[in-house]
Design an enzyme around this catalytic site. Sequence first.
Site, short mmCIF file in Angstrom:
data_model
loop_
_atom_site.label_atom_id
_atom_site.label_comp_id
_atom_site.label_asym_id
_atom_site.label_seq_id
_atom_site.Cartn_x
_atom_site.Cartn_y
_atom_site.Cartn_z
N LYS A 187 -7.66 48.10 29.90
CA LYS A 187 -7.67 46.66 30.19
C LYS A 187 -6.53 46.17 31.08
CE LYS A 187 -11.33 45.23 28.16
NZ LYS A 187 -12.24 45.90 29.06
N TYR A 202 -13.57 59.96 24.87
CA TYR A 202 -12.45 59.50 24.03
C TYR A 202 -12.51 60.31 22.74
CZ TYR A 202 -11.74 55.35 26.99
OH TYR A 202 -11.46 54.50 28.03
N PRO A 239 -3.18 51.65 26.83
CA PRO A 239 -4.24 51.91 27.81
C PRO A 239 -5.60 52.27 27.22
CG PRO A 239 -2.61 53.70 27.81
CD PRO A 239 -2.08 52.62 26.91
N TYR A 299 -15.48 46.50 26.26
CA TYR A 299 -15.05 47.51 27.24
C TYR A 299 -15.48 47.11 28.66
CZ TYR A 299 -13.70 52.15 28.94
OH TYR A 299 -13.09 53.19 29.60
N HIS A 319 -20.09 53.88 36.05
CA HIS A 319 -20.36 54.57 34.79
C HIS A 319 -21.16 53.66 33.86
CE1 HIS A 319 -17.46 58.21 34.60
NE2 HIS A 319 -17.87 58.00 35.83
P1 RFL Z 1 2.61 46.66 38.40
O1 RFL Z 1 1.55 47.56 38.82
O2 RFL Z 1 3.66 47.15 37.48
O3 RFL Z 1 3.28 46.07 39.72
C1 RFL Z 1 4.47 45.30 39.69
C2 RFL Z 1 5.18 45.47 41.01
O4 RFL Z 1 6.34 44.64 41.02
C3 RFL Z 1 7.41 45.37 41.60
N1 RFL Z 1 8.68 44.80 41.12
C4 RFL Z 1 9.46 44.01 41.88
N2 RFL Z 1 9.34 43.57 43.14
C5 RFL Z 1 10.34 42.78 43.63
N3 RFL Z 1 11.45 42.44 42.91
C6 RFL Z 1 11.59 42.86 41.63
N4 RFL Z 1 12.68 42.51 40.94
C7 RFL Z 1 10.58 43.69 41.07
N5 RFL Z 1 10.42 44.28 39.87
C8 RFL Z 1 9.25 44.95 39.92
C9 RFL Z 1 7.18 46.79 41.14
O5 RFL Z 1 7.83 47.73 41.98
C10 RFL Z 1 5.67 46.90 41.23
O6 RFL Z 1 5.23 47.36 42.48
O7 RFL Z 1 1.99 45.33 37.69
P2 RFL Z 1 0.61 44.55 37.98
O8 RFL Z 1 0.44 44.26 39.43
O9 RFL Z 1 0.62 43.44 37.01
O10 RFL Z 1 -0.53 45.58 37.61
C11 RFL Z 1 -0.72 46.01 36.28
C12 RFL Z 1 -1.32 47.42 36.24
O11 RFL Z 1 -0.53 48.25 37.06
C13 RFL Z 1 -1.36 47.97 34.81
O12 RFL Z 1 -1.73 46.96 33.90
C14 RFL Z 1 -2.36 49.14 34.67
O13 RFL Z 1 -1.94 50.24 35.42
C15 RFL Z 1 -2.51 49.53 33.21
N6 RFL Z 1 -3.38 50.70 33.01
C16 RFL Z 1 -4.75 50.59 33.05
N7 RFL Z 1 -5.34 49.40 33.31
C17 RFL Z 1 -6.71 49.29 33.40
O14 RFL Z 1 -7.21 48.17 33.64
N8 RFL Z 1 -7.53 50.41 33.27
C18 RFL Z 1 -7.01 51.64 33.02
O15 RFL Z 1 -7.77 52.59 32.97
C19 RFL Z 1 -5.59 51.77 32.86
N9 RFL Z 1 -5.02 52.96 32.62
C20 RFL Z 1 -2.79 51.96 32.77
C21 RFL Z 1 -3.65 53.08 32.58
C22 RFL Z 1 -1.41 52.12 32.74
C23 RFL Z 1 -0.87 53.35 32.49
N10 RFL Z 1 0.55 53.44 32.47
C24 RFL Z 1 1.27 54.42 33.17
C25 RFL Z 1 1.35 52.35 31.94
C26 RFL Z 1 -3.13 54.32 32.32
C27 RFL Z 1 -1.73 54.46 32.25
C28 RFL Z 1 -1.22 55.83 31.92
C1 PHB Z 2 -7.64 56.65 33.45
O1 PHB Z 2 -8.55 57.24 34.05
O2 PHB Z 2 -6.46 56.69 33.85
C2 PHB Z 2 -7.96 55.90 32.21
C3 PHB Z 2 -9.27 55.73 31.83
C4 PHB Z 2 -9.56 55.05 30.67
C5 PHB Z 2 -8.55 54.54 29.89
C6 PHB Z 2 -7.23 54.69 30.27
C7 PHB Z 2 -6.92 55.38 31.45
O3 PHB Z 2 -8.85 53.89 28.73
#
Ligand code: RFL
Ligand code: PHB
Length: 391
Positions: free
Chosen positions: A297, A201, A293, A384, A72
């Site tokens: 990041k 957005y 989110p 971004y 993008h």
């Molecule tokens: P995770 O993905 O939470 O993985 C951690 C893993 O550890 C396991 N765990 C354990 N394992 C063993 N023993 C234990 N005691 C444990 N406790 C936990 C868990 O089961 C899990 O599998 O962390 P990690 O690897 O640091 O990754 C981080 C990302 O997942 C997170 O920052 C992103 O998803 C955030 N996020 C976004 N980030 C972006 O860069 N771009 C985005 O567009 C974006 N959109 C989002 C998001 C997060 C969202 N939510 C639901 C919080 C959109 C949403 C809606």
């Molecule tokens: C997503 O596609 O899940 C998404 C995209 C941009 C954001 C957060 C989440 O800032």
Amino acid sequence: MRTQVAIIGAGPAGLILGQLLHKANIDAVILEAHTPDYVLGRIRAGVLEQVAVDLLDEAGVGARMHAEGLPHDGIEILIEGRRHRIDFVGLTGGKQVMVYGQTELTRDLMEARADAGLTTVYEAKEVSVHDFDGERPCVRYVKDGVSHKLECDFIAGCDGFHGICRASVPASAIRNFERAYPSGWLGLLSDTPPVAEELIYANHERGFALCSMRSHTRSRYYLQVPLSEKVEDWSDQRFWDELRRRLDAPANAALVTGPAIEKSIAPLRSFVAEPMRFGRMFLAGDAAHIVPPTGAKGLNLAASDVRYLSRAFIEHYGGSSAGINHYSDRCLRRVWKAERFSWWMTRLLHRFPDTNPFDQKALEAELDYVVHSEAGRTTLAENYVGLPFED
Ligand code: RFL
Ligand code: PHB
């Protein structure tokens, strides 16, 4: 069992770290509390910075992302019925972002790990970390009712916000910085074509909305909702009706609705734990910090932490402890910039009930400034697409 690096958590941080260490011939075992399907079932991030894309290439897992991901060149910001484009490519000297779902990325990393015959223990229960303040740390866990001890040189705490690694550090050794917001994001995933080519957005008096996507046939939409909302109270129809209210006429004309294949509410939170190193245990990703989110990041920060961490371990086994000693400071400089940006984007684009009328007017003026000034648009674009690494 013995390994060089015990990685706790098979989310993006743990899996990318495992792959980078494998490429460097450093032995690692991943312990994950849940099943592979559970990890893949969490619908989360969708946007990767260029530096994260480069890191995945370096880890040897970029092929499908390049084939199926969507580069993008910019985003659109919708304010009072008018769209304003932020041209990333033009404003940052050619930088783009990649739209590629966290689920797909996780699947690629899991497959690469399985193909290389590397050890991941799924459904590891009662995981606990020990002696990381000494020379010989270890991790204990229970698998299928049997207790195990994993001896290691280092522990990588990649176990997310609710994990046990950060929680195992004595309170006197860690400082937490936190900000809560009175809203969450209600997300809906559907097999419908995206409403527009780029992410929208939307700042609206009823609350923020985001139109995102996973592919040309799969869309991801979000609505700002009060934290008190329950996902059960949001039928698909109610979601689509509310989304329409927050979009402009062209988006409404283009919007294709359909049944939700996933719907969930995520709270908005800013959180940083300092430092990120405790002797021979290192925190990475959501285990150390959370961003709302809005700035996309979270996953990108997880990738940048493990980039620094993998290099630190490679340096250590090459005979230098400099990378390990600098790990926490290097990460935190980048983390705080992403925290600031995510907090700023969130404040600017959401409507929070506790904002006083003066501050609301000032925020609207700031948003107006950002989209109409090249300096303002450049600031947004530069952050971004991702700030460069300071190596
Ligand atoms: P995770 O993905 O939470 O993985 C951690 C893993 O550890 C396991 N765990 C354990 N394992 C063993 N023993 C234990 N005691 C444990 N406790 C936990 C868990 O089961 C899990 O599998 O962390 P990690 O690897 O640091 O990754 C981080 C990302 O997942 C997170 O920052 C992103 O998803 C955030 N996020 C976004 N980030 C972006 O860069 N771009 C985005 O567009 C974006 N959109 C989002 C998001 C997060 C969202 N939510 C639901 C919080 C959109 C949403 C809606
Ligand atoms: C997503 O596609 O899940 C998404 C995209 C941009 C954001 C957060 C989440 O800032």
